[in-house]
Design a protein around this motif. Structure first.
Motif, short mmCIF file in Angstrom:
data_model
loop_
_atom_site.label_atom_id
_atom_site.label_comp_id
_atom_site.label_asym_id
_atom_site.label_seq_id
_atom_site.Cartn_x
_atom_site.Cartn_y
_atom_site.Cartn_z
N ALA A 10 -2.07 12.63 -6.50
CA ALA A 10 -3.08 12.16 -5.93
C ALA A 10 -4.46 12.39 -6.02
N LEU A 11 -4.71 13.77 -6.40
CA LEU A 11 -5.93 14.60 -6.52
C LEU A 11 -6.13 14.23 -7.93
N ASP A 12 -5.23 13.92 -8.73
CA ASP A 12 -5.65 13.69 -10.44
C ASP A 12 -6.12 12.12 -10.38
N VAL A 13 -5.66 11.53 -9.69
CA VAL A 13 -6.40 10.13 -9.54
C VAL A 13 -7.87 10.16 -9.03
N VAL A 14 -7.98 11.02 -7.92
CA VAL A 14 -9.41 10.96 -7.31
C VAL A 14 -10.53 11.65 -8.43
N MET A 15 -9.98 12.72 -9.05
CA MET A 15 -10.66 13.60 -10.07
C MET A 15 -11.16 12.59 -11.20
N ALA A 16 -10.18 11.79 -11.66
CA ALA A 16 -10.54 10.86 -12.77
C ALA A 16 -11.59 9.74 -12.15
N SER A 17 -11.34 9.47 -10.88
CA SER A 17 -12.28 8.42 -10.67
C SER A 17 -13.71 8.84 -10.36
N VAL A 18 -13.85 10.13 -10.03
CA VAL A 18 -15.19 10.87 -9.76
C VAL A 18 -15.64 11.82 -10.87
N SER A 19 -14.88 11.72 -11.75
CA SER A 19 -15.11 12.68 -13.19
C SER A 19 -16.55 13.07 -13.44
N SER A 20 -17.53 12.03 -13.43
CA SER A 20 -18.46 11.71 -13.97
C SER A 20 -19.45 12.71 -12.89
N LEU A 21 -19.38 12.39 -11.60
CA LEU A 21 -20.13 13.03 -10.35
C LEU A 21 -19.70 14.66 -10.49
N ILE A 22 -18.34 14.98 -10.78
CA ILE A 22 -17.79 16.25 -10.70
C ILE A 22 -18.76 17.14 -11.94
N ILE B 269 -13.20 22.80 -8.46
CA ILE B 269 -12.29 22.20 -7.72
C ILE B 269 -11.22 22.85 -8.01
N ILE B 270 -10.50 23.61 -7.17
CA ILE B 270 -9.52 24.46 -6.98
C ILE B 270 -8.47 23.94 -6.26
N SER B 271 -7.27 23.95 -6.56
CA SER B 271 -5.97 23.27 -5.79
C SER B 271 -4.92 24.42 -5.72
N ASP B 272 -4.33 24.18 -4.38
CA ASP B 272 -2.95 25.11 -4.49
C ASP B 272 -2.10 24.22 -3.52
N TYR C 169 4.04 9.64 2.65
CA TYR C 169 2.87 9.20 2.91
C TYR C 169 2.43 7.96 2.31
N ILE C 170 1.54 7.29 2.83
CA ILE C 170 1.07 6.08 1.89
C ILE C 170 0.06 6.57 0.94
N PRO C 171 0.43 6.31 -0.42
CA PRO C 171 -0.50 7.07 -1.62
C PRO C 171 -1.67 6.74 -1.72
N GLU C 172 -2.25 5.53 -1.16
CA GLU C 172 -3.36 4.92 -1.24
C GLU C 172 -4.37 5.57 -0.04
N TYR C 173 -3.62 5.87 1.06
CA TYR C 173 -4.41 6.62 2.22
C TYR C 173 -4.73 7.99 1.78
N LEU C 174 -3.91 8.61 1.06
CA LEU C 174 -4.12 10.03 0.61
C LEU C 174 -5.23 10.13 -0.60
N SER D 261 -7.60 8.15 -0.74
CA SER D 261 -8.84 7.94 -0.14
C SER D 261 -9.33 8.97 0.75
N ILE D 262 -8.30 9.82 1.45
CA ILE D 262 -8.90 10.64 2.23
C ILE D 262 -9.26 12.02 1.31
N LEU D 263 -8.67 12.14 0.31
CA LEU D 263 -9.18 13.12 -0.74
C LEU D 263 -10.54 12.89 -1.43
N LEU D 264 -10.82 11.42 -1.61
CA LEU D 264 -11.91 11.03 -2.36
C LEU D 264 -13.10 11.13 -1.40
N ASN D 265 -12.81 10.76 -0.05
CA ASN D 265 -14.10 10.96 0.96
C ASN D 265 -14.44 12.33 1.03
#
Length: 483
Positions: free
Chosen positions: A345-357, A364-367, A376-381, A383-387
């Protein structure tokens, strides 16, 4: 020995008065400055008697008389702090000490200096008074201070912290054994929050279970903030521990009771709704048949209506049986969830906002080692990470590159995710109640719409979770999600 002119020359630029004493006759001569401070002595008494009775505070008479009598000895030495009453009838602090001489020919003359130390004495009392109030407040609230020197790997506790942890006053905690003072199931959390604070400057304010020196577990509220040097490098962590064990246990018991009551109320409400929906049609049909039965005259028609009543009765019995079965076996409504990887889920989000990052130089550090997947519902997770990630980047601290730390863990078999940043922070005292409201913003930003946190909260709560926030202005923010 210095003559009067030399002595006055030395002391003229200082607020220092003096006596000259003939040690053979005990005759005393006051300097002009001393007389200006306390006034002229009475001619009826000797100068020394007048000084003892009218100038020197009564608490110091015995010690001063004893010291004065020693001036005729081979090695006279006076060094005392005393109070003198000035001409305005107010007492002031002075340090009285004899001026030593190496000239053997002048042993029959002694000089006593009176140095005004009133301001420094007041400052000392103020410091002692403030420390007293700090210490008493810390004792009454069971709040102890601590400091970690991250450069030299040293830990310092104040007396209240040692008392909270049942440690003797001379106890020195070893840096390598610091985790022994945390409950086993909280040690990983403790290590994580200290590591994030030391490496990335992420502050913390949390409730955690600690262990005394003798193994007794108890709850504390732990608060810690990074300490920076002039080069903005982290050199330590400063914070407090507050013993909240009694309040925390009461809170847990109360929350458990509230959860039980809420669950019961929810089941009662749902059951009432189902009862109303399932029985309404049977009740209406029965009422209609009874009304027709009273209005119908032919016996044949009445018999047909009675058959309808029999059918209604059977259907009503079936409905009641089903309702009883529902009460006995509380069916849980399942949602469309599936195994979802936090990392994916984090990979998807980072790809979508890579230019902003990239543009903002964000790190961004993850553990996810402690908890890798969730139902869980993948799209919800996503969306939460993205916001939460985009918010952390938008509201970065000026002059500081954004650092975002994302961590998942299990606690009491419950899934958690924390997202922490080193950004501008939020004044929770001012905005805490509006935190997750629709169209609420807390910093000036042209991209802010005030909808992200509202959506995040609703997504989390829709799937039975909760979200909370801790924040310190100019230090950073942490969002904790309980799934």
């Amino acid at each position: 020995m210095l003559n009067d002119l030399q002595l006055n020359s030395i002391l003229e630029d200082f607020d220092i008065a003096y006596w000259k004493i003939n040690t053979l006759t005990n005759e005393i001569t006051w300097s002009e400055h001393f007389e200006a401070l306390v006034g002229k002595p009475s001619t009826q008494d000797s100068i020394f008697t007048y000084f003892l009775n009218n100038i020197l505070h009564k608490d110091y008479k015995y010690d001063f008389r004893t010291a004065f009598e020693s001036l005729s000895s081979e090695t006279p030495q006076i060094s005392q702090e005393i109070k003198l009453k000035l001409q305005n009838d107010k007492y002031r602090w002075f340090e009285c000490r004899n001026l030593k001489s190496k000239e053997n020919s002048n042993k029959d003359t002694a000089v006593l200096l009176f140095v005004n130390i009133h301001q420094s004495k007041r400052d000392q009392y103020t410091i002692e008074e403030n420390f007293f109030y700090y210490r008493e407040t810390a004792e009454m609230t069971s709040t102890g201070g601590w400091y970690i020197d991250t450069l030299h790997k040293a830990i310092y506790w104040d007396d209240v912290t040692k008392k909270i942890l049942d440690c003797p006053g001379d106890y020195q905690v070893n840096y390598d054994e610091r985790l022994r003072f945390y409950a086993t199931d909280h040690q990983e959390k403790a290590l994580s929050m200290f590591t994030k604070c030391e490496k990335y400057g992420i502050p913390f304010k949390t409730e955690i279970k600690m262990v005394t020196l003798y193994g007794k577990e108890f709850w504390v509220r732990a608060t810690g903030k990074p300490v920076y040097n002039e080069e903005q490098e982290i050199i330590g962590i400063r914070g407090v521990f507050q013993n909240i064990d009694e309040n925390k246990n009461n809170e847990l018991n109360l929350q458990n009771s509230l959860d039980i009551i809420a669950a019961q109320n929810s089941r009662l409400f749902n059951f009432a709704h189902i009862v109303s929906h399932n029985l309404r049609s049977h009740s209406s049909n029965l009422s209609l048949v009874v009304q027709l039965l009273s209005e119908t005259q032919p016996l044949k028609d009445k018999m047909e209506l009675l058959e309808n009543i029999s059918d209604i009765s059977e259907n009503l019995d079936v409905a009641i049986s089903k309702l009883n079965e529902m009460v006995t076996h509380q069916d849980v409504m399942t949602k469309e969830r599936k195994t979802t990887s936090f990392s994916s889920a984090l990979d998807v989000v980072m790809a979508s906002v890579s230019s902003l990052i990239k543009r903002e130089g964000a790190t961004i550090i993850s553990d996810f080692k402690a908890h890798k997947e969730i139902q869980y519902i993948p799209e919800y997770l996503e969306s939460i990470l993205l916001n939460l990630i985009t918010n952390a980047i938008k509201y970065k601290q000026p002059g500081r590159k954004p650092v975002i730390f994302i961590q998942t863990y299990l606690f009491n078999e419950q899934s958690f995710m924390e997202i922490s940043d080193n950004g501008m922070g939020i004044d929770l005292d001012q905005f805490g109640e509006k935190m997750f409201g629709m169209y609420k913003t807390f910093h000036r930003n042209s991209d802010a719409k005030g909808i992200g946190l509202f959506i995040t909260k609703n997504q989390v709560e829709t799937l039975g979770g909760s979200i909370s926030v801790t924040s310190t202005v100019n230090i950073g923010t942490t969002f904790k999600i309980k799934f």
